[in-house]
Motif scaffolding. Sequence first.
Motif, mmCIF file in Angstrom:
data_model
loop_
_atom_site.group_PDB
_atom_site.id
_atom_site.type_symbol
_atom_site.label_atom_id
_atom_site.label_comp_id
_atom_site.label_asym_id
_atom_site.label_seq_id
_atom_site.Cartn_x
_atom_site.Cartn_y
_atom_site.Cartn_z
ATOM 1 N N VAL A 161 0.860 -1.176 0.000
ATOM 2 C CA VAL A 161 0.000 0.000 0.000
ATOM 3 C C VAL A 161 0.901 1.232 0.000
ATOM 4 O O VAL A 161 2.123 1.117 0.137
ATOM 5 C CB VAL A 161 -0.926 -0.044 1.246
ATOM 6 C CG1 VAL A 161 -0.138 0.206 2.529
ATOM 7 C CG2 VAL A 161 -2.104 0.900 1.111
ATOM 8 N N GLY A 162 0.314 2.405 -0.121
ATOM 9 C CA GLY A 162 1.102 3.628 -0.034
ATOM 10 C C GLY A 162 1.745 3.775 1.336
ATOM 11 O O GLY A 162 1.318 3.138 2.309
ATOM 12 N N PRO A 163 2.755 4.632 1.474
ATOM 13 C CA PRO A 163 3.549 4.701 2.707
ATOM 14 C C PRO A 163 2.890 5.527 3.805
ATOM 15 O O PRO A 163 2.037 6.374 3.547
ATOM 16 C CB PRO A 163 4.838 5.369 2.238
ATOM 17 C CG PRO A 163 4.367 6.306 1.152
ATOM 18 C CD PRO A 163 3.263 5.559 0.436
ATOM 19 N N ASN A 164 3.338 5.269 5.039
ATOM 20 C CA ASN A 164 2.984 6.158 6.148
ATOM 21 C C ASN A 164 4.101 7.184 6.318
ATOM 22 O O ASN A 164 5.012 7.276 5.493
ATOM 23 C CB ASN A 164 2.712 5.364 7.431
ATOM 24 C CG ASN A 164 3.959 4.680 7.977
ATOM 25 O OD1 ASN A 164 5.038 4.762 7.394
ATOM 26 N ND2 ASN A 164 3.817 3.997 9.106
ATOM 27 N N ALA A 165 4.055 7.962 7.396
ATOM 28 C CA ALA A 165 4.992 9.078 7.561
ATOM 29 C C ALA A 165 6.440 8.621 7.656
ATOM 30 O O ALA A 165 7.350 9.308 7.176
ATOM 31 C CB ALA A 165 4.623 9.884 8.816
ATOM 32 N N GLU A 166 6.688 7.471 8.271
ATOM 33 C CA GLU A 166 8.067 7.014 8.445
ATOM 34 C C GLU A 166 8.653 6.454 7.153
ATOM 35 O O GLU A 166 9.861 6.540 6.909
ATOM 36 C CB GLU A 166 8.146 5.939 9.550
ATOM 37 C CG GLU A 166 7.946 6.461 10.949
ATOM 38 C CD GLU A 166 6.495 6.851 11.227
ATOM 39 O OE1 GLU A 166 6.278 7.946 11.797
ATOM 40 O OE2 GLU A 166 5.589 6.079 10.861
ATOM 41 N N VAL A 167 7.823 5.845 6.328
ATOM 42 C CA VAL A 167 8.307 5.195 5.110
ATOM 43 C C VAL A 167 8.333 6.154 3.916
ATOM 44 O O VAL A 167 9.169 6.013 3.011
ATOM 45 C CB VAL A 167 7.448 3.954 4.789
ATOM 46 C CG1 VAL A 167 7.916 3.270 3.508
ATOM 47 C CG2 VAL A 167 7.499 2.960 5.954
ATOM 48 N N ALA A 168 7.473 7.142 3.894
ATOM 49 C CA ALA A 168 7.347 8.043 2.741
ATOM 50 C C ALA A 168 8.658 8.680 2.303
ATOM 51 O O ALA A 168 8.906 8.809 1.087
ATOM 52 C CB ALA A 168 6.304 9.119 3.033
ATOM 53 N N PRO A 169 9.558 9.104 3.203
ATOM 54 C CA PRO A 169 10.828 9.688 2.734
ATOM 55 C C PRO A 169 11.756 8.677 2.072
ATOM 56 O O PRO A 169 12.736 9.059 1.440
ATOM 57 C CB PRO A 169 11.458 10.231 4.021
ATOM 58 C CG PRO A 169 10.326 10.362 4.984
ATOM 59 C CD PRO A 169 9.409 9.230 4.663
#
Length: 262
Positions: A161-169
């Motif tokens: 799925v799309g990322p959360n705050a920790e994975v997005a960068p």
Amino acid sequence: MCGRFSLTATPEEVQELFGLEEIEGFPPRYNIAPTQPILIVAGDLRRAEGDNRTNRRALLARWGFLPGWVKDPNDFPLLINARSETAAEKASFRAAMRHRRVLVAASGFYEWHRPPKGSKQKSTPYWIRPSGGGVVAFAGLMETYVSADGTEIDTAAILTVGPNAEVAPIHDRMPVVIRPEDFSRWLDCLNQEPRHVADLMAPAPDGYFEAIRVSDLVNKVANSGPEVQKPVEGAEAEPAAAPAAKKRSKPSKAPSDQMKLL
């Protein structure tokens, strides 16, 4: 995408989290790669009156999904991930989404941040684990593939799925995490159609994971000890500020001739 992950929890910890009646012993695995065997949990929680047991079972599957209609696996791409947004409609995953949803036991996963196009820097690996430690359950799909000679092999893919705050960068995709209170609903393919569990296929809450910069040791499948999770110290360990590009270099694959954890 999830191209590498780890399972370093004890069999007892896995057994307790998933409510298994029994489980065979297995060693810690720090660098699980595509085509290797992975530990999955199948079956749903359907109790007879007065019976507190579950029908969940742990089994091994090759990480690399093979739909039953494939004629020659050598001519079919290696499907280690399935996009949760489209899996219910895709020919490769449609039947498994309806009938063979599983949980994939993990201690966390690895992801690589790709530098800007034209940069001479190498991709940066991160070890992404639950902030509080412990075992995490990824949403998965399984298929038992039967070859022309009658040989059967259980295969599996991890839903993303799309990322959360920790994975997005670091990356624009992450594994779907199923929380313990949702195990029964996810695994109950008898009563829960894909549309009934669509709400479970969402990014993990912000703060659920922590991203730890690790060395390039994890790039090689042969490096399979705890050293691959050793943090890299200093400012260079911080994730980049912007999401990574969609195209990324693939980590090397592991041999496919072993279906045991030892």
